[in-house]
Motif scaffolding. Sequence first.
Motif, short mmCIF file in Angstrom:
data_model
loop_
_atom_site.label_atom_id
_atom_site.label_comp_id
_atom_site.label_asym_id
_atom_site.label_seq_id
_atom_site.Cartn_x
_atom_site.Cartn_y
_atom_site.Cartn_z
N ILE A 91 0.93 -1.08 0.05
CA ILE A 91 0.27 -0.09 -0.05
C ILE A 91 0.90 1.29 0.06
CG2 ILE A 91 -1.66 1.34 1.26
CD1 ILE A 91 -2.58 -1.23 2.69
N THR A 92 0.69 2.13 -0.79
CA THR A 92 1.37 3.49 -0.97
C THR A 92 0.31 4.64 -0.61
OG1 THR A 92 1.20 3.68 -3.55
CG2 THR A 92 3.18 2.77 -2.35
N ALA A 93 0.74 5.83 -0.13
CA ALA A 93 -0.02 6.79 -0.06
C ALA A 93 0.66 8.16 -0.42
CB ALA A 93 -0.58 6.85 1.27
N ALA A 94 0.02 9.35 -0.83
CA ALA A 94 0.58 10.32 -1.47
C ALA A 94 -0.42 11.53 -0.75
CB ALA A 94 0.52 10.63 -2.79
N ALA A 131 -4.57 6.86 -1.91
CA ALA A 131 -3.84 5.80 -1.37
C ALA A 131 -4.22 4.72 -2.35
CB ALA A 131 -4.46 5.34 -0.33
N SER A 132 -3.14 3.69 -2.74
CA SER A 132 -3.59 2.53 -3.82
C SER A 132 -2.57 1.32 -3.14
CB SER A 132 -3.01 3.08 -5.07
OG SER A 132 -1.57 3.34 -5.10
N GLY A 133 -3.05 0.47 -3.82
CA GLY A 133 -2.59 -0.97 -3.43
C GLY A 133 -3.59 -2.17 -3.57
N ILE A 140 -9.41 11.31 -1.03
CA ILE A 140 -10.19 12.13 -0.48
C ILE A 140 -9.40 13.54 -0.40
CG2 ILE A 140 -9.08 11.48 1.79
CD1 ILE A 140 -12.15 11.90 2.94
N SER A 141 -10.32 14.48 -0.52
CA SER A 141 -9.81 15.85 -0.19
C SER A 141 -10.53 16.63 0.56
CB SER A 141 -9.48 16.71 -1.88
OG SER A 141 -10.60 16.56 -2.48
N GLY A 142 -9.85 17.93 0.97
CA GLY A 142 -10.66 18.90 1.95
C GLY A 142 -10.07 20.22 1.75
N ASN A 143 -10.96 21.23 2.06
CA ASN A 143 -10.48 22.36 2.08
C ASN A 143 -10.96 22.98 3.55
OD1 ASN A 143 -10.02 22.93 -0.83
ND2 ASN A 143 -11.99 22.66 -1.14
N SER A 144 -10.10 23.96 3.93
CA SER A 144 -10.50 24.70 5.35
C SER A 144 -9.72 26.09 5.19
CB SER A 144 -9.84 23.77 6.40
OG SER A 144 -8.54 23.77 6.27
N SER A 145 -10.30 26.99 6.08
CA SER A 145 -9.75 28.36 6.34
C SER A 145 -9.19 28.25 7.79
CB SER A 145 -10.90 29.25 5.96
OG SER A 145 -11.32 29.08 4.81
N GLY A 146 -8.19 29.42 7.87
CA GLY A 146 -7.49 29.43 9.20
C GLY A 146 -6.66 30.74 9.12
N VAL A 147 -6.08 30.66 10.20
CA VAL A 147 -5.20 32.04 10.43
C VAL A 147 -3.87 31.73 9.73
CG1 VAL A 147 -3.62 33.01 12.09
CG2 VAL A 147 -6.33 32.48 12.58
N TYR A 148 -3.15 32.55 9.05
CA TYR A 148 -1.89 32.53 8.46
C TYR A 148 -1.07 33.51 9.33
CZ TYR A 148 1.82 33.88 5.38
OH TYR A 148 3.10 34.08 4.85
N ASN A 172 -3.17 23.61 10.56
CA ASN A 172 -3.08 22.04 10.44
C ASN A 172 -4.77 21.73 10.03
OD1 ASN A 172 -0.76 21.70 11.50
ND2 ASN A 172 -1.54 21.83 13.66
N PRO A 173 -4.94 21.85 8.56
CA PRO A 173 -6.30 21.48 8.08
C PRO A 173 -6.62 19.82 8.24
CG PRO A 173 -4.87 21.57 6.23
CD PRO A 173 -3.89 22.06 7.54
N SER A 174 -7.73 19.75 8.62
CA SER A 174 -8.30 18.30 8.74
C SER A 174 -9.06 17.81 7.39
CB SER A 174 -9.19 18.06 9.98
OG SER A 174 -8.51 18.50 11.15
N VAL A 175 -8.56 16.63 7.04
CA VAL A 175 -9.14 16.32 5.75
C VAL A 175 -10.46 15.23 6.17
CG1 VAL A 175 -8.86 15.00 3.65
CG2 VAL A 175 -7.02 16.47 4.16
N ILE A 176 -10.12 14.34 6.98
CA ILE A 176 -10.98 13.47 7.70
C ILE A 176 -10.87 13.42 9.01
CG2 ILE A 176 -11.35 12.05 5.62
CD1 ILE A 176 -9.30 10.14 6.69
N ASN A 177 -11.62 13.10 9.85
CA ASN A 177 -11.70 12.97 11.24
C ASN A 177 -10.49 12.30 11.90
OD1 ASN A 177 -14.19 14.16 11.42
ND2 ASN A 177 -15.24 12.37 11.65
#
Length: 194
Positions: A91-94, A131-133, A140-148, A172-177
């Motif tokens: 299994i590989t992930a990026a 991920a693949s394997g 899965i992807s996600g967007n978030s906003s925060g302080v820079y 630290n954006p969360s993509v999934i829980n």
Amino acid sequence: MHKILSCAILIGGACATQFASAVDYYVAASASPNGRAKAHLVGDGVDFNGDSSNRPVGLALAGGLSLSANFGVEMGYHRFGTADFDIGSGITAAVASHAYHLAGTASWPINEQWSLTGKLGLARRHVEVSASGHGESDSISGNSSGVYASVGGAYIINKNLAVTAELERYGNPSVINTFSWGMNALSLGLRYTF
């Protein structure tokens, strides 16, 4: 009435000219040579806690204007690159990420060649995990906003060119829980003022 209007136009034009001449526009480009990325993934029979197999290099572009000798505004884009992970068992992930920011800037001259810099504003972040394997793949992807926020320094070569170094924090954006990704960078670059 015409005299008052003409006088107002002349005064407004003089003020606009004075303000325009006080504003300096700049563009900046930087690279962030990152170390190995770290990930901790748990779920679906996977318990991985390790480093990436590569060292992604981030690239950033920004543009801004200095409203005075010490304060300004900036807008920028930072591509963090893609971190590859060998999870094991085939299994590989990026993880690929980028962010945009809009920030107020501050500069504190130490002497004629050195200055300290700081930025504070908002960031819009995007993270994609794939991920693949075993003949399957998923993402899965996600967007978030925060302080820079950013702190750093500049070495002024001449009135137009400066070398910059910054520690930038996009959060630290969360993509999934169960997965969050730290988007921080030590950036080295050049700034050109027009």
